[in-house]
Design a protein around this motif. Structure first.
Motif, short mmCIF file in Angstrom:
data_model
loop_
_atom_site.label_atom_id
_atom_site.label_comp_id
_atom_site.label_asym_id
_atom_site.label_seq_id
_atom_site.Cartn_x
_atom_site.Cartn_y
_atom_site.Cartn_z
N ASP A 64 38.84 38.13 48.16
CA ASP A 64 39.76 38.36 47.05
C ASP A 64 39.08 37.99 45.74
O ASP A 64 38.49 36.91 45.62
CB ASP A 64 41.02 37.50 47.23
CG ASP A 64 41.77 37.86 48.48
OD1 ASP A 64 42.11 39.04 48.65
OD2 ASP A 64 42.04 36.95 49.30
N SER A 66 39.40 38.24 41.24
CA SER A 66 40.20 38.47 40.05
C SER A 66 39.26 38.79 38.90
O SER A 66 38.26 38.08 38.70
CB SER A 66 41.03 37.22 39.71
OG SER A 66 41.64 37.36 38.44
N THR A 116 45.69 46.71 42.20
CA THR A 116 44.59 46.18 42.99
C THR A 116 43.75 47.30 43.58
O THR A 116 44.27 48.27 44.10
CB THR A 116 45.13 45.29 44.13
OG1 THR A 116 45.76 44.15 43.57
CG2 THR A 116 44.02 44.81 45.04
N ASP A 145 41.79 42.21 41.73
CA ASP A 145 42.99 42.26 40.90
C ASP A 145 42.57 42.65 39.49
O ASP A 145 41.90 41.88 38.80
CB ASP A 145 43.68 40.90 40.91
CG ASP A 145 45.05 40.92 40.29
OD1 ASP A 145 45.38 41.91 39.59
OD2 ASP A 145 45.81 39.96 40.49
N PRO A 148 45.14 40.65 36.39
CA PRO A 148 45.44 39.30 36.88
C PRO A 148 46.21 38.46 35.88
O PRO A 148 46.08 38.63 34.66
CB PRO A 148 44.04 38.71 37.07
CG PRO A 148 43.22 39.37 36.01
CD PRO A 148 43.74 40.78 35.93
N ARG A 218 51.28 32.59 37.27
CA ARG A 218 51.38 33.50 38.41
C ARG A 218 52.84 33.81 38.75
O ARG A 218 53.20 34.95 39.06
CB ARG A 218 50.67 32.90 39.63
CG ARG A 218 49.16 32.95 39.50
CD ARG A 218 48.46 32.53 40.79
NE ARG A 218 47.05 32.87 40.69
CZ ARG A 218 46.52 34.02 41.03
NH1 ARG A 218 47.30 34.98 41.49
NH2 ARG A 218 45.23 34.26 40.90
#
Length: 285
Positions: A64, A66, A116, A145, A148, A218
């Motif tokens: 993952d 960002s 994404t 992302d 983000p 977030r």
């Protein structure tokens, strides 16, 4: 090199060998991305970052990332060749397939959004070894992302294989914030992830303080919190409510395959997690 690398994990069975091979592939992919300058634009986060760079004692599946700034037009395409070349240089052939979206929707999640971009790395061939008597079907999802929630800090972390290089990562307190957001606000009601609970237990036991400022960013981004601040009391109330409503049997069933010793979670109960909350460290404003 791959066989010797795999041997350092000392896998005792096929499942352990597959987990180790997946992690080796993850690190090779990181190397390819680094060579292509990817970490000038993005940072690594999520469970695999925690595993590789901060010592989490469970395996993880996905990669993952960002972006460091919002950039909806960003594309992974220019970096994919570098990943393929990195694998080929080590005698491994992989294919890269883009996962096409069937529905364009706004998924409210810490890791998956309509913006994404993600790919799957599929291992094509490796010499059977360590109990792998057939071609292992290993897929590694890469997510970037492109919109983000910002407000996170990064640091450079050293990886020694397949060569020495640095990876830009979220700081551990911001990783904790992202994990807590995922645990509290996953949108799929039946998508219980024991890995979330295992990781939160690990953070608390390691004394890692959570960055509530990044958590709030977030939570606002996903539409789960109405204000730009949250008190320690409000945050712990959210967490304790989640503990009371989650099905811990399903939580345990999800995590078993990722940990070497199932006995470590025998203590898990609602009372245990409530007690853990009292040990939670929070970064003071």
């Amino acid at each position: 090199m791959i066989k010797e690398w795999l041997d350092t994990y000392k896998p005792a069975n096929k499942e352990e060998a597959l987990q180790a091979l997946r992690e080796i592939m993850q690190e090779i992919a990181l190397a390819g991305l680094q060579r292509a300058g990817f970490f000038e634009k993005a940072a690594f986060y999520g469970g695999t970052a925690l595993r590789i760079f901060y010592g989490l004692d469970r395996f993880s599946e996905d990669l993952d990332f960002s972006l460091l700034t919002v950039s909806p037009e960003f594309s992974l395409d220019k970096y994919l060749d570098a990943i393929l070349v990195e694998f080929e240089s080590l005698g491994m052939k992989v294919s890269v397939k883009e996962k096409e979206k069937v529905i364009q929707n706004n998924i409210q999640s810490a890791f998956l959004k309509s913006e994404t971009i993600w790919k799957e790395l599929v291992l094509e061939d490796i010499i059977p070894q360590n109990g792998l008597d057939q071609k292992p079907n290993i897929k590694i999802k890469l997510e970037v992302d492109t919109r983000p929630p910002l407000g996170f800090e990064t640091e450079e972390k050293l990886l020694l294989k397949p060569f020495s290089f640095y990876v830009k990562c979220f700081t551990i307190s911001d990783l904790f914030a992202g994990k807590m957001h995922a645990l509290l606000f996953r949108k799929w009601k039946n998508n219980v992830k024991g890995r979330d609970w295992y990781d939160v237990e690990w953070y608390i036991k390691m004394g890692v303080p959570i960055n509530l400022d990044h958590f709030v960013l977030r939570a606002q981004d996903s539409g789960d919190w109405p204000r730009d601040t949250i008190t320690e009391k409000e945050f712990k109330e959210l967490l304790n409510s989640k503990i009371d409503e989650v099905n811990l049997d399903r939580v345990k069933a999800d995590i078993i395959r990722f940990i070497p010793d199932p006995g470590k979670i025998e203590i898990w109960s609602a009372d245990y997690f409530h007690d853990l909350v009292s040990h939670l460290a929070i970064i003071a404003e």
